[in-house]
Design an enzyme around this catalytic site. Structure first.
Site, PDB file in Angstrom:
ATOM      1  N   HIS A 152      -5.065   7.852 -10.947  1.00  0.00           N
ATOM      2  CA  HIS A 152      -5.513   6.321 -10.625  1.00  0.00           C
ATOM      3  C   HIS A 152      -5.555   6.315  -8.353  1.00  0.00           C
ATOM      4  O   HIS A 152      -5.645   5.777  -8.438  1.00  0.00           O
ATOM      5  CB  HIS A 152      -3.909   5.891  -9.970  1.00  0.00           C
TER       6      HIS A 152
HETATM    7  C1  UD1 Z   1      -1.088   1.123  -5.700  1.00  0.00           C
HETATM    8  C2  UD1 Z   1      -0.330   1.795  -3.815  1.00  0.00           C
HETATM    9  C3  UD1 Z   1      -0.207   3.408  -4.896  1.00  0.00           C
HETATM   10  C4  UD1 Z   1       0.605   3.598  -6.072  1.00  0.00           C
HETATM   11  C5  UD1 Z   1       0.069   2.524  -7.302  1.00  0.00           C
HETATM   12  C6  UD1 Z   1       1.120   2.853  -8.383  1.00  0.00           C
HETATM   13  C7  UD1 Z   1      -0.898   0.411  -2.761  1.00  0.00           C
HETATM   14  C8  UD1 Z   1      -1.892   0.645  -1.263  1.00  0.00           C
HETATM   15  N1  UD1 Z   1      -1.560   1.371  -3.631  1.00  0.00           N
HETATM   16  O1  UD1 Z   1      -2.353   1.211  -6.168  1.00  0.00           O
HETATM   17  O2  UD1 Z   1       0.808   3.792  -3.788  1.00  0.00           O
HETATM   18  O3  UD1 Z   1       0.507   4.629  -6.246  1.00  0.00           O
HETATM   19  O4  UD1 Z   1       0.028   1.744  -7.123  1.00  0.00           O
HETATM   20  O5  UD1 Z   1       0.536   2.147  -9.888  1.00  0.00           O
HETATM   21  O6  UD1 Z   1      -0.472   0.007  -2.415  1.00  0.00           O
HETATM   22  N2  UD1 Z   1      -4.831  -3.074 -11.480  1.00  0.00           N
HETATM   23  C9  UD1 Z   1      -4.296  -4.201 -12.734  1.00  0.00           C
HETATM   24  N3  UD1 Z   1      -3.222  -4.490 -12.860  1.00  0.00           N
HETATM   25  C10 UD1 Z   1      -2.388  -4.112 -12.226  1.00  0.00           C
HETATM   26  C11 UD1 Z   1      -2.580  -3.853 -10.956  1.00  0.00           C
HETATM   27  C12 UD1 Z   1      -3.494  -3.112 -10.533  1.00  0.00           C
HETATM   28  O7  UD1 Z   1      -5.844  -4.057 -12.819  1.00  0.00           O
HETATM   29  O8  UD1 Z   1      -0.664  -4.931 -12.299  1.00  0.00           O
HETATM   30  C13 UD1 Z   1      -5.952  -3.010 -11.002  1.00  0.00           C
HETATM   31  C14 UD1 Z   1      -6.863  -3.995 -10.210  1.00  0.00           C
HETATM   32  O9  UD1 Z   1      -8.065  -4.031 -10.812  1.00  0.00           O
HETATM   33  C15 UD1 Z   1      -6.355  -4.060  -8.750  1.00  0.00           C
HETATM   34  C16 UD1 Z   1      -6.501  -2.197  -8.767  1.00  0.00           C
HETATM   35  O10 UD1 Z   1      -5.867  -2.419 -10.186  1.00  0.00           O
HETATM   36  O11 UD1 Z   1      -7.289  -4.879  -8.012  1.00  0.00           O
HETATM   37  C17 UD1 Z   1      -6.131  -2.019  -7.333  1.00  0.00           C
HETATM   38  O12 UD1 Z   1      -4.497  -2.602  -7.110  1.00  0.00           O
HETATM   39  P1  UD1 Z   1      -4.023  -2.494  -6.312  1.00  0.00           P
HETATM   40  O13 UD1 Z   1      -2.422  -3.606  -5.643  1.00  0.00           O
HETATM   41  O14 UD1 Z   1      -4.092  -2.252  -5.215  1.00  0.00           O
HETATM   42  O15 UD1 Z   1      -2.920  -1.101  -6.262  1.00  0.00           O
HETATM   43  P2  UD1 Z   1      -3.228   0.284  -6.660  1.00  0.00           P
HETATM   44  O16 UD1 Z   1      -4.726   0.645  -6.588  1.00  0.00           O
HETATM   45  O17 UD1 Z   1      -2.556   0.184  -8.185  1.00  0.00           O
END
Ligand code: UD1
Length: 354
Positions: A204
């Site tokens: 991820h």
């Molecule tokens: C975050 C953390 C990372 C952690 C990871 C675990 C930061 C900078 N990064 O990254 O350290 O290892 O979580 O999973 O805070 N999305 C969904 N559904 C969800 C959540 C996210 O579809 O329930 C997708 C969306 O497209 C979103 C993307 O994931 O735009 C990124 O989500 P984000 O909140 O930026 O965090 P992670 O990339 O998951």
């Protein structure tokens, strides 16, 4: 005392479960969920399975660019802290939710306890590295999972309030042992896999998911491996992979994100684990399963030094060679404490200033 625990992303729910159990034996805890992760399988499933109390506040900030996402959290957290006036704000790990919680508390002069403090990858292009550095420097108490982490905080000039307590994720793995055993047979029967005869993969990190070349290299390696690969997908990984048009061999089984206990169970019996997650690298070590890390560096160097983790980046030949390596010798000691990190944290918060 009155505490506010701030969480938002999947790995934080596991850490919160450990700390919340210990905290509620003597303190009042308010849980604030930023809503950074919002899919059932990334969030509510963990609260249900780990019996974490329902959050008192849910900000529902959702996804967005880092600045916008963090800003939405910051504004809402500030208002809640002003209303609740806690004695401590507790933040976990290195996500945008950690940073927002720490910034809001610091400006209001509320002491911050940072759980999983002192970690560094020394890679400033990782958003998590920026979050960790700032949070550590704003915190009153730095609860470190290893001695290395304590030394790193000291090396950056933070000498007060730094304490080695062990890793709260290790507490959780020890507490989950019986549940892992109970799930083994039903889970393996439903997935048609036998112990030691499959690989388990998770990816991820943006360094992999946002780079089509890296993802294609990883796919090349996975497709060349002979064993079945169970591959639960973070929603962002799935959407990026679809965009790149990557094709996987039939032995690569793309799955929905797993719950905590199913994930631990599948880790426990995997032949090897392939991951770019920090938490999964450690869990592999706790469970005695060799790990292949699809990154160039790690915050968890102890696992590499013990021979149980190999850093391979996204190079196909390195990935394939690492999977074929013989099982290392049992580690001489566990650098992640005694499995009582959460209790130590609570005890320490009651002692006042260090
Ligand atoms: C975050 C953390 C990372 C952690 C990871 C675990 C930061 C900078 N990064 O990254 O350290 O290892 O979580 O999973 O805070 N999305 C969904 N559904 C969800 C959540 C996210 O579809 O329930 C997708 C969306 O497209 C979103 C993307 O994931 O735009 C990124 O989500 P984000 O909140 O930026 O965090 P992670 O990339 O998951």
């Amino acid at each position: 005392m009155r505490m506010i625990s701030i969480v938002g992303a999947r790995p934080q729910f596991v850490k919160l479960a450990a700390v919340s159990r210990a905290l509620r034996e003597r303190d009042e805890e308010i849980i604030l969920h930023t809503g950074q992760h919002y899919d059932y399988r990334m969030s509510a499933q963990f609260f249900d399975e780990l019996a974490i109390p329902t959050p008192d506040y849910h900000l529902e900030v959702g996804s967005g660019l880092h600045g916008a996402q963090t800003a939405r959290m910051l504004e809402a957290i500030e208002a809640i802290l002003m209303k609740e006036q806690p004695d401590w704000v507790i933040v976990f790990g290195d996500t945008n939710s950690t940073l927002a919680g720490a910034l809001a508390a610091a400006k209001l002069h509320i002491p911050i306890a940072h759980i999983e403090a002192g970690l560094r990858s020394f890679n400033h292009t990782m958003p998590e590295e920026i979050n960790r550095i700032i949070t550590d420097h704003l915190s009153e108490r730095l609860f470190c999972p290893t001695e290395t982490a304590c030394k790193q905080a000291n090396a950056e000039g933070i000498t007060h309030g730094v304490e080695m307590v062990g890793d709260v994720m290790y507490d959780m793995v020890l507490q989950a042992r019986a549940q892992i055993e109970a799930r083994r047979q039903p889970l393996q029967r439903s997935l048609h896999v036998s112990p030691q005869e499959y690989l388990l993969a998770t990816i991820h990190r943006p360094v992999n998911t946002d780079d089509p070349v890296a993802m294609r290299n990883i796919a090349q390696a996975f497709n060349a491996l002979a064993m079945p690969i169970l591959f639960p997908l973070h929603p962002r990984t799935r959407s990026r992979m679809e965009g790149y048009g990557i094709r996987w061999g039939s032995h690569v089984r793309l799955m929905e994100p797993l719950g905590y206990l199913d994930m631990l169970t599948l880790q426990q019996h995997a032949y090897r684990i392939l991951t770019d997650s920090g938490g999964v690298q450690k869990e592999a070590f706790f469970l005695g399963v060799p790990c292949v890390t699809l990154r160039a560096e790690t915050e968890w160097m102890e696992t590499v030094e013990a021979g149980w983790n190999v850093l391979v980046g996204s190079h196909p030949h390195a990935i394939i060679a690492a999977v074929a390596q013989a099982e290392p010798k049992p580690p001489l000691h566990n650098p992640y404490g005694e499995g009582d990190a959460a209790k130590r944290i609570v005890r320490s918060l009651h002692l006042g200033k260090l």
